[in-house]
Scaffold this active site. Sequence first.
Site, PDB file in Angstrom:
ATOM      1  N   LYS A 111       0.800  -1.388  -0.022  1.00 44.26           N
ATOM      2  CA  LYS A 111      -0.009   0.134   0.145  1.00 44.26           C
ATOM      3  C   LYS A 111       0.905   1.410  -0.017  1.00 44.26           C
ATOM      4  O   LYS A 111       0.548   2.202  -0.445  1.00 44.26           O
ATOM      5  CB  LYS A 111      -0.862  -0.075   1.076  1.00 44.26           C
ATOM      6  CG  LYS A 111      -2.070  -1.009   0.929  1.00 44.26           C
ATOM      7  CD  LYS A 111      -3.237  -0.906   1.625  1.00 44.26           C
ATOM      8  CE  LYS A 111      -4.536  -1.638   1.345  1.00 44.26           C
ATOM      9  NZ  LYS A 111      -5.623  -1.684   2.122  1.00 44.26           N
ATOM     10  N   LYS A 192      -4.624 -10.245  -6.352  1.00 49.32           N
ATOM     11  CA  LYS A 192      -6.061 -10.582  -5.416  1.00 49.32           C
ATOM     12  C   LYS A 192      -7.016  -9.774  -6.047  1.00 49.32           C
ATOM     13  O   LYS A 192      -7.010  -8.520  -6.350  1.00 49.32           O
ATOM     14  CB  LYS A 192      -5.836 -10.531  -4.063  1.00 49.32           C
ATOM     15  CG  LYS A 192      -5.866  -9.163  -3.511  1.00 49.32           C
ATOM     16  CD  LYS A 192      -5.990  -9.507  -2.039  1.00 49.32           C
ATOM     17  CE  LYS A 192      -6.246  -7.863  -1.581  1.00 49.32           C
ATOM     18  NZ  LYS A 192      -6.908  -7.547  -0.413  1.00 49.32           N
ATOM     19  N   LYS A 195     -10.903  -4.137  -3.799  1.00 46.82           N
ATOM     20  CA  LYS A 195     -11.693  -2.740  -3.990  1.00 46.82           C
ATOM     21  C   LYS A 195     -11.198  -1.687  -4.534  1.00 46.82           C
ATOM     22  O   LYS A 195     -11.739  -0.918  -5.337  1.00 46.82           O
ATOM     23  CB  LYS A 195     -12.128  -2.316  -2.690  1.00 46.82           C
ATOM     24  CG  LYS A 195     -13.145  -3.320  -1.907  1.00 46.82           C
ATOM     25  CD  LYS A 195     -13.459  -2.558  -0.591  1.00 46.82           C
ATOM     26  CE  LYS A 195     -13.854  -3.744   0.502  1.00 46.82           C
ATOM     27  NZ  LYS A 195     -13.484  -2.997   1.739  1.00 46.82           N
TER      28      LYS A 195
HETATM   29  P1  ATP Z   1      -8.384  -3.531  -0.593  1.00 43.08           P
HETATM   30  O1  ATP Z   1      -8.197  -4.470  -1.499  1.00 43.08           O
HETATM   31  O2  ATP Z   1      -8.763  -2.109  -1.096  1.00 43.08           O
HETATM   32  O3  ATP Z   1      -7.283  -3.479   0.382  1.00 43.08           O
HETATM   33  P2  ATP Z   1     -10.054  -5.480   0.281  1.00 43.08           P
HETATM   34  O4  ATP Z   1     -10.782  -5.728  -0.860  1.00 43.08           O
HETATM   35  O5  ATP Z   1      -8.960  -6.280   0.954  1.00 43.08           O
HETATM   36  O6  ATP Z   1      -9.779  -4.056   0.223  1.00 43.08           O
HETATM   37  P3  ATP Z   1     -10.981  -5.384   3.174  1.00 43.08           P
HETATM   38  O7  ATP Z   1     -11.946  -4.582   3.537  1.00 43.08           O
HETATM   39  O8  ATP Z   1      -9.743  -5.021   3.356  1.00 43.08           O
HETATM   40  O9  ATP Z   1     -11.089  -5.161   1.310  1.00 43.08           O
HETATM   41  O10 ATP Z   1     -10.923  -7.078   3.333  1.00 43.08           O
HETATM   42  C1  ATP Z   1     -12.398  -7.459   4.061  1.00 43.08           C
HETATM   43  C2  ATP Z   1     -12.312  -8.949   4.019  1.00 43.08           C
HETATM   44  O11 ATP Z   1     -12.302  -9.517   2.821  1.00 43.08           O
HETATM   45  C3  ATP Z   1     -10.895  -9.558   4.662  1.00 43.08           C
HETATM   46  O12 ATP Z   1     -11.236 -10.536   5.693  1.00 43.08           O
HETATM   47  C4  ATP Z   1     -10.068  -9.720   3.504  1.00 43.08           C
HETATM   48  O13 ATP Z   1      -9.149 -10.968   4.076  1.00 43.08           O
HETATM   49  C5  ATP Z   1     -10.955 -10.335   2.702  1.00 43.08           C
HETATM   50  N1  ATP Z   1     -10.495 -10.277   1.310  1.00 43.08           N
HETATM   51  C6  ATP Z   1     -10.364  -9.382   0.411  1.00 43.08           C
HETATM   52  N2  ATP Z   1      -9.896  -9.446  -0.757  1.00 43.08           N
HETATM   53  C7  ATP Z   1     -10.109 -10.815  -0.835  1.00 43.08           C
HETATM   54  C8  ATP Z   1      -9.881 -11.668  -2.141  1.00 43.08           C
HETATM   55  N3  ATP Z   1      -9.317 -11.201  -3.175  1.00 43.08           N
HETATM   56  N4  ATP Z   1     -10.051 -13.095  -1.785  1.00 43.08           N
HETATM   57  C9  ATP Z   1     -10.563 -13.472  -0.624  1.00 43.08           C
HETATM   58  N5  ATP Z   1     -10.743 -12.731   0.558  1.00 43.08           N
HETATM   59  C10 ATP Z   1     -10.634 -11.442   0.468  1.00 43.08           C
END
Ligand code: ATP
Length: 326
Positions: A111, A192, A195
């Site tokens: 990040k 991965k 968002k």
């Molecule tokens: P960003 O990618 O913008 O950092 P994020 O999509 O990781 O955000 P978070 O709010 O940080 O979103 O994560 C919420 C939950 O979703 C966490 O438990 C995280 O481990 C899970 N998660 C996030 N992305 C994935 C993914 N691609 N596959 C599986 N689990 C995920």
Amino acid sequence: MSRVFSGVQPTGNIHIGNYLGALRQFVDLQDGSECIYCIVDMHAITVPQDPKELKKHILDVAALYMAIGVDPKKSIVFVQSDVKQHAELGWILNCNTYMGELSRMTQYKQKKQKSENPSVGLFDYPVLMASDILLYDTDVVPVGNDQKQHIELARDIAIRVNGKYGKTFVVPEGRFMKSGARVMSLDDPTSKMSKSNPNEKSRICLLDEPGKVKKAIMSATTDSEGVIRYSIKEKPGISNLLDIYSAFSGKSVAKIVKEYEGHGYGDFKKDLVEVVNTSLDPIRARFEEIRNSKELVEALKDGAEKASEIAERTMKRVKSNMGLGL
Ligand code: ATP
Ligand code: LTN
């Protein structure tokens, strides 16, 4: 009864990675454990946020929790910044965490590269997360695989504090899904699903209209072999789509591969659109109802009150063990 805690950042639209990796487990755990689910807005501000958007996203995530089946009568649901003990314990844990430990966090390293001038909060993010977890004597933390290192840090801090000051914290464990624990991006299946990816077609959000879901899946990156088989190394795109198919349909990957023997990617993708949309339809419908109801805000207020009571009990113990205050 074991205590469960987890949180999601109100930073954008919740996608199927969040759902399959984390949120879906929240619902399953409600019967048989005492669950606390948080909307972690103070984590969100570790990177710049527009205040109006942030407020909207907080209520969106809360409504989505409930739309997927989190029941505020069974679980405590609240907004992190409504319970002041998170920040309070965060400071105390900062004084029991080393710079070296935080410098090794891969999420921070990634990040930091995206940010011109990273905040201290971004560096300190994992300590606030440890504070969220330890504040509630949490036994189990359901999260996606990408959070493993943060959970490990929370455990290390708990063990360290217990060693220095006597038994103060419960040492938590992560809980990771077998399927869907790491959903990959549709445009680049080696990173991965996230968002914050600027390409909208890289993800499927829970509230996307059926047509948008279709477009994202039909344009997902695959390969030129034309055979549906599972190999993350050789065929990351198709393997990711197989994982998504399996997670939503409940069928094993092996069974799906067998069913699509002799079929092309087009057929497979079309069916996947159906599978995903059938699962998302009821969530979308319930979301609309809940998001506009006044019960939503009431449930969050009630949740914050209940969470504060538990948090305050922990703070008394922490302060007493550490010799803080009067
Ligand atoms: P960003 O990618 O913008 O950092 P994020 O999509 O990781 O955000 P978070 O709010 O940080 O979103 O994560 C919420 C939950 O979703 C966490 O438990 C995280 O481990 C899970 N998660 C996030 N992305 C994935 C993914 N691609 N596959 C599986 N689990 C995920
Ligand atoms: N870092 C987590 C969100 C989060 C969290 C928590 C998850 C903040 N505090 C406590 C579980 C427990 C993420 O999903 N990226």
